[in-house]
Design a protein around this motif. Structure first.
Motif, PDB file in Angstrom:
ATOM      1  N   ALA A  47       0.815  -1.223   0.000  1.00  0.00           N
ATOM      2  CA  ALA A  47       0.000   0.000   0.000  1.00  0.00           C
ATOM      3  C   ALA A  47       0.838   1.258   0.000  1.00  0.00           C
ATOM      4  O   ALA A  47       0.514   2.247  -0.667  1.00  0.00           O
ATOM      5  N   SER A  48       1.934   1.253   0.762  1.00  0.00           N
ATOM      6  CA  SER A  48       2.761   2.454   0.874  1.00  0.00           C
ATOM      7  C   SER A  48       4.120   2.059   1.415  1.00  0.00           C
ATOM      8  O   SER A  48       4.360   2.096   2.623  1.00  0.00           O
ATOM      9  N   LEU A  49       5.012   1.675   0.513  1.00  0.00           N
ATOM     10  CA  LEU A  49       6.339   1.224   0.923  1.00  0.00           C
ATOM     11  C   LEU A  49       7.343   2.363   0.840  1.00  0.00           C
ATOM     12  O   LEU A  49       7.360   3.128  -0.124  1.00  0.00           O
ATOM     13  N   ALA A  50       8.175   2.459   1.858  1.00  0.00           N
ATOM     14  CA  ALA A  50       9.234   3.460   1.905  1.00  0.00           C
ATOM     15  C   ALA A  50      10.421   3.007   1.056  1.00  0.00           C
ATOM     16  O   ALA A  50      10.528   1.825   0.706  1.00  0.00           O
ATOM     17  N   PRO A  51      11.330   3.923   0.725  1.00  0.00           N
ATOM     18  CA  PRO A  51      12.499   3.540  -0.074  1.00  0.00           C
ATOM     19  C   PRO A  51      13.264   2.344   0.489  1.00  0.00           C
ATOM     20  O   PRO A  51      13.680   1.453  -0.265  1.00  0.00           O
ATOM     21  N   TRP A  52      13.447   2.302   1.819  1.00  0.00           N
ATOM     22  CA  TRP A  52      14.214   1.209   2.435  1.00  0.00           C
ATOM     23  C   TRP A  52      13.446  -0.105   2.417  1.00  0.00           C
ATOM     24  O   TRP A  52      14.043  -1.161   2.574  1.00  0.00           O
ATOM     25  N   ASP A  53      12.117  -0.071   2.218  1.00  0.00           N
ATOM     26  CA  ASP A  53      11.340  -1.296   2.058  1.00  0.00           C
ATOM     27  C   ASP A  53      11.510  -1.894   0.665  1.00  0.00           C
ATOM     28  O   ASP A  53      11.264  -3.083   0.470  1.00  0.00           O
ATOM     29  N   ILE A  54      11.880  -1.053  -0.279  1.00  0.00           N
ATOM     30  CA  ILE A  54      11.875  -1.416  -1.697  1.00  0.00           C
ATOM     31  C   ILE A  54      13.267  -1.677  -2.257  1.00  0.00           C
ATOM     32  O   ILE A  54      13.467  -2.609  -3.048  1.00  0.00           O
ATOM     33  N   ALA A  55      14.229  -0.850  -1.872  1.00  0.00           N
ATOM     34  CA  ALA A  55      15.482  -0.702  -2.625  1.00  0.00           C
ATOM     35  C   ALA A  55      16.233  -2.009  -2.850  1.00  0.00           C
ATOM     36  O   ALA A  55      16.603  -2.339  -3.982  1.00  0.00           O
ATOM     37  N   ALA A  56      16.492  -2.764  -1.788  1.00  0.00           N
ATOM     38  CA  ALA A  56      17.258  -4.003  -1.947  1.00  0.00           C
ATOM     39  C   ALA A  56      16.477  -5.033  -2.744  1.00  0.00           C
ATOM     40  O   ALA A  56      17.011  -5.678  -3.653  1.00  0.00           O
ATOM     41  N   GLY A  57      15.196  -5.181  -2.420  1.00  0.00           N
ATOM     42  CA  GLY A  57      14.385  -6.182  -3.088  1.00  0.00           C
ATOM     43  C   GLY A  57      14.199  -5.924  -4.563  1.00  0.00           C
ATOM     44  O   GLY A  57      14.108  -6.860  -5.356  1.00  0.00           O
ATOM     45  N   LYS A  58      14.149  -4.672  -4.945  1.00  0.00           N
ATOM     46  CA  LYS A  58      13.987  -4.337  -6.359  1.00  0.00           C
ATOM     47  C   LYS A  58      15.173  -4.845  -7.175  1.00  0.00           C
ATOM     48  O   LYS A  58      15.006  -5.409  -8.266  1.00  0.00           O
ATOM     49  N   ILE A  59      16.365  -4.658  -6.655  1.00  0.00           N
ATOM     50  CA  ILE A  59      17.570  -5.128  -7.355  1.00  0.00           C
ATOM     51  C   ILE A  59      17.536  -6.644  -7.502  1.00  0.00           C
ATOM     52  O   ILE A  59      17.778  -7.196  -8.584  1.00  0.00           O
ATOM     53  N   ILE A  60      17.218  -7.332  -6.417  1.00  0.00           N
ATOM     54  CA  ILE A  60      17.179  -8.797  -6.430  1.00  0.00           C
ATOM     55  C   ILE A  60      16.083  -9.299  -7.370  1.00  0.00           C
ATOM     56  O   ILE A  60      16.303 -10.200  -8.190  1.00  0.00           O
ATOM     57  N   ALA A  61      14.895  -8.712  -7.267  1.00  0.00           N
ATOM     58  CA  ALA A  61      13.743  -9.171  -8.054  1.00  0.00           C
ATOM     59  C   ALA A  61      13.989  -9.038  -9.551  1.00  0.00           C
ATOM     60  O   ALA A  61      13.639  -9.931 -10.337  1.00  0.00           O
ATOM     61  N   GLU A  62      14.572  -7.927  -9.961  1.00  0.00           N
ATOM     62  CA  GLU A  62      14.776  -7.699 -11.392  1.00  0.00           C
ATOM     63  C   GLU A  62      15.823  -8.632 -11.976  1.00  0.00           C
ATOM     64  O   GLU A  62      15.816  -8.908 -13.179  1.00  0.00           O
ATOM     65  N   GLU A  63      16.698  -9.170 -11.126  1.00  0.00           N
ATOM     66  CA  GLU A  63      17.708 -10.114 -11.613  1.00  0.00           C
ATOM     67  C   GLU A  63      17.124 -11.492 -11.909  1.00  0.00           C
ATOM     68  O   GLU A  63      17.783 -12.311 -12.547  1.00  0.00           O
TER      69      GLU A  63
END
Length: 261
Positions: free
Chosen positions: A205-221
């Motif tokens: 619903a409302s994720l902060a940068p620190w909720d997203i940043a690491a996972g985004k890199i991993i997920a896109e790989e």
């Protein structure tokens, strides 16, 4: 040892030390404060681990900027240069109530592009890690690209805030269209469950940068799609309503459902 390898080795050592700080705290009484409400907590251990990481970064990589959940880092108006994004305990409510299902997350972005991402499931001793363009790993084992599973054949995580919103029937429709809804209460752990194929998607619903940043890199790989619910790119300078999913599930949700965006 090149600069990237040096960073990787140091970060893994720091995460291990930080995990021991978190587990050692189980023997002591926590100092707990509410941030915005009774389910949004911060403890003395969150703050201690964030300070620990900041001291390490400032010692080994002076001059590089840091964005931390508990506010010990720098104020950010851009992502120019090298920026560290830290969540010392992702899933603080779980940490307090269960002493389980919480993670340590660190990432490094350069000029707004994710370069290194780490999510450590502390109690499972599971380190998920990715370097941009070089794949994602779990405890040193390379992860395969996820199977492109459609929504109706997979489980999905949908944040409590979306599911509990009585005006947001679309979230419940998505849940019913899937094989079932599962939630852990940690954005990082929800993310790695999608990364490893245990979930077909995750809506936040409302994720902060620190909720997203690491996972985004991993997920896109591993071939996943991670955007805002309106289809725009993630903005790591603000909170985002997010969708992370397999390409098929992502396209189906974005085409057929109309979440608040």
């Amino acid at each position: 040892m090149n600069q990237l390898d040096k960073r990787n080795q140091l970060i893994k050592e720091w995460i291990s030390e930080a995990a021991e700080i978190s587990k050692a705290s189980f023997e002591n009484e926590l100092v707990i404060h509410e941030k915005t409400n009774r389910t949004d907590l911060v403890t003395n251990i969150d703050k201690e681990i964030e300070r620990f990481f900041i001291e390490k970064i400032e010692t080994f990589f002076p001059g590089e900027r840091i964005l931390g959940e508990e506010g010990s880092g720098h104020q950010m108006t851009d992502l120019e240069g090298i920026v560290w994004i830290i969540d010392p305990i992702d899933g603080t409510l779980n940490f307090v109530k269960q002493q389980n299902d919480f993670a340590i997350m660190i990432s490094i972005y350069e000029d707004g592009v994710g370069q290194l991402g780490y999510i450590y499931d502390v109690m499972q001793d599971a380190l998920y890690f990715a370097t941009k363009g070089q794949g994602a790993y779990l405890n040193g084992r390379r992860l395969k690209n996820v199977e492109d599973t459609p929504l109706n054949q997979g489980l999905i995580a949908i944040s409590h805030r979306l599911m509990a919103d009585e005006t947001n029937e679309e979230a419940r429709k998505i849940g019913r269209a899937s094989s079932g809804v599962r939630m852990i209460g940690s954005a990082g752990l929800e993310t790695v469950h999608v990364v490893t194929g245990r979930l077909v998607g995750y809506l936040g619903a409302s994720l902060a940068p620190w909720d997203i940043a690491a996972g985004k890199i991993i997920a896109e790989e591993v071939g996943l799609v991670y955007t805002q619910l309106n289809g725009k790119k993630i903005d790591l300078l603000k909170h985002n309503a997010t969708i992370l999913a397999t390409p098929r599930a992502y396209n189906e949700i974005m085409k057929n459902y109309h979440l608040e965006r």
